[in-house]
Motif scaffolding. Structure first.
Motif, PDB file in Angstrom:
ATOM      1  N   LYS A  58      27.748  -5.341   2.816  1.00  0.00           N
ATOM      2  CA  LYS A  58      28.206  -5.933   1.564  1.00  0.00           C
ATOM      3  C   LYS A  58      27.574  -7.301   1.364  1.00  0.00           C
ATOM      4  O   LYS A  58      27.509  -8.112   2.285  1.00  0.00           O
ATOM      5  N   ARG A  59      27.146  -7.598   0.171  1.00  0.00           N
ATOM      6  CA  ARG A  59      26.524  -8.882  -0.164  1.00  0.00           C
ATOM      7  C   ARG A  59      27.606  -9.849  -0.644  1.00  0.00           C
ATOM      8  O   ARG A  59      28.463  -9.481  -1.463  1.00  0.00           O
ATOM      9  N   SER A 103      28.511 -14.199  -1.605  1.00  0.00           N
ATOM     10  CA  SER A 103      27.962 -15.541  -1.876  1.00  0.00           C
ATOM     11  C   SER A 103      28.501 -16.556  -0.868  1.00  0.00           C
ATOM     12  O   SER A 103      29.552 -16.345  -0.244  1.00  0.00           O
ATOM     13  N   ILE A 123      27.557 -12.062   9.941  1.00  0.00           N
ATOM     14  CA  ILE A 123      26.829 -12.166   8.678  1.00  0.00           C
ATOM     15  C   ILE A 123      25.341 -12.326   8.966  1.00  0.00           C
ATOM     16  O   ILE A 123      24.948 -12.723  10.070  1.00  0.00           O
ATOM     17  N   VAL A 160      20.725 -13.662   3.273  1.00  0.00           N
ATOM     18  CA  VAL A 160      19.865 -13.021   2.285  1.00  0.00           C
ATOM     19  C   VAL A 160      18.788 -14.045   1.957  1.00  0.00           C
ATOM     20  O   VAL A 160      19.000 -14.964   1.142  1.00  0.00           O
ATOM     21  N   SER A 188      17.726 -15.330  -1.412  1.00  0.00           N
ATOM     22  CA  SER A 188      18.669 -16.105  -2.240  1.00  0.00           C
ATOM     23  C   SER A 188      18.372 -17.605  -2.217  1.00  0.00           C
ATOM     24  O   SER A 188      18.958 -18.377  -2.989  1.00  0.00           O
ATOM     25  N   TYR A 215      21.897 -20.765   3.253  1.00  0.00           N
ATOM     26  CA  TYR A 215      21.481 -19.830   2.198  1.00  0.00           C
ATOM     27  C   TYR A 215      22.632 -19.630   1.211  1.00  0.00           C
ATOM     28  O   TYR A 215      23.811 -19.767   1.563  1.00  0.00           O
ATOM     29  N   GLU A 233      23.405 -16.789  -0.283  1.00  0.00           N
ATOM     30  CA  GLU A 233      24.057 -15.475  -0.151  1.00  0.00           C
ATOM     31  C   GLU A 233      23.833 -14.925   1.249  1.00  0.00           C
ATOM     32  O   GLU A 233      22.838 -15.247   1.923  1.00  0.00           O
ATOM     33  N   TYR A 234      24.771 -14.051   1.674  1.00  0.00           N
ATOM     34  CA  TYR A 234      24.712 -13.463   3.018  1.00  0.00           C
ATOM     35  C   TYR A 234      25.128 -11.995   2.958  1.00  0.00           C
ATOM     36  O   TYR A 234      25.811 -11.555   2.021  1.00  0.00           O
ATOM     37  N   TRP A 235      24.688 -11.274   3.957  1.00  0.00           N
ATOM     38  CA  TRP A 235      25.140  -9.884   4.133  1.00  0.00           C
ATOM     39  C   TRP A 235      26.315  -9.878   5.113  1.00  0.00           C
ATOM     40  O   TRP A 235      26.241 -10.486   6.170  1.00  0.00           O
TER      41      TRP A 235
END
Length: 361
Positions: free
Chosen positions: A2-3, A5, A34, A37, A40, A50, A52-54
């Protein structure tokens, strides 16, 4: 994965200073919870994070299931699929264990053939599990096929009327119920011939049902019906579906029986159809994939007439004007029936007047 912020990750830590927020994100990264991304880009602060993260999903521990698969399964079961997909084993486990127990404890039972539903109930305590539920999928994942369970499919009993057991004889398969009862009654009234052919037995085909019920013909039919010199005829609706049923039946059993269309009945059907101004439209969604096998049994003139009906998306149905035209053509020894429609509040029926006619010689 899941992505998410950076703001959402820090939602519960908005009151902390940036250094504390940074340390929190670093701990999540170190734990592998995590991943950044990278596309981003950074948030422009120092030290940078960053935007955004996964979210890395936690890997479930399937070690107990792996041990169970490796060391407790029957040798009849292939372990390859479930070792590669332990998550699917978790979902299928209850059914796989029931199968495993049966194969380990009751292997000798497989030496005796049983019906599909009986075996399904023995293994999974569900009669339709193998035929209509998850049974086939479970077997496939276990590297087994249905044949490994030594089962057979039960078929519908063959419905037929025996007029005589003399052999050899002509046997007539009828696709539909109306002509079956009409012809049976005709024979019961003392007649022996239909369209000049002496008919010994009538079989009710029940549409496509004849394909399954005929599978047990050699096993269940009376001895006289299996005489090698018997002739087996077929008569059904003149539409794509009716022709398809005949072709499937003839092809499926051609190594054992030669089944041929009852030509004079189709000829009479076409003759009657020519008297009708507008035939009904072909039923929707019919499989039109027929070969030339059916048409090869007729002369060129008849084939053209039949193709003309089909090409116009019309068909000649089994219930022709309520009263099966059969009642007329059955008397073609020298007479005919005039049909007069009569209607009441409760039903529609027909009064028939029989008239004699003789060929002059």
């Amino acid at each position: 994965m899941k992505r998410i912020s950076l703001d959402d990750l820090l939602h519960t830590r908005q009151n902390l200073d940036y250094q504390k927020q940074y340390e929190y994100i670093m701990k999540l990264l170190e734990k592998g919870q995590i991943k950044p991304v990278k596309a981003s880009k950074s948030n422009g602060k120092k030290p940078a994070l960053y935007r955004e993260y996964w979210m890395v999903e936690e890997q479930k521990d399937y070690s107990n299931y792996i041990e169970e698969i490796k060391y407790t399964f029957s040798t009849m079961i292939s372990v390859d699929y479930y070792l590669a997909h332990p998550d699917m084993y978790e979902k299928d486990r209850i059914w796989v264990l029931m199968l495993n127990e049966y194969l380990k404890k009751y292997t000798d039972a497989l030496l005796t053939p049983e019906s599909l539903n009986e075996r399904s109930f023995e293994i999974w305590h569900r009669e339709k599990f193998l035929d209509r539920e998850q049974g086939k999928k479970i077997l496939k994942r276990c590297g087994l096929n249905v044949e490994a369970l030594n089962v057979y499919r039960t078929t519908e009993p063959l419905s037929y009327y025996t007029h005589t057991r003399n052999t050899p004889q002509n046997i007539l398969i009828l696709e539909n119920k109306d002509p079956f009862f009409s012809m049976r009654n005709y024979l019961l009234n003392g007649h022996t011939e239909i369209f000049g052919a002496e008919i010994g037995t009538l079989i009710y085909g029940a549409g496509k049902g004849i394909i399954r019920s005929f599978q047990d013909f050699d096993l269940c039919a009376e001895p006289y019906m299996k005489h090698p010199k018997n002739t087996i005829y077929y008569f059904g609706d003149l539409d794509y579906e009716g022709i398809g049923i005949y072709e499937n039946l003839a092809e499926k059993f051609r190594s054992r029986w030669k089944i041929i269309p009852f030509v004079p009945a189709y000829q009479a059907m076409l003759g009657k159809a020519e008297q009708i101004t507008e035939l009904p439209e072909t039923k929707e969604h019919q499989n039109r994939n027929i070969s030339t096998q059916f048409f090869s049994c007729f002369d060129e003139i008849m084939v053209k007439k039949m193709e003309a009906v089909l090409d116009k998306d019309r068909y000649i149905p089994r219930n022709f004007k309520y009263c099966r035209f059969l009642m007329q053509i059955l008397t073609q020894r020298g007479g005919y029936i005039t049909v007069h429609p009569v209607r009441s509040n409760e039903a529609s029926f027909y009064i028939m007047d029989y008239e004699e006619s003789y060929d002059k010689k």
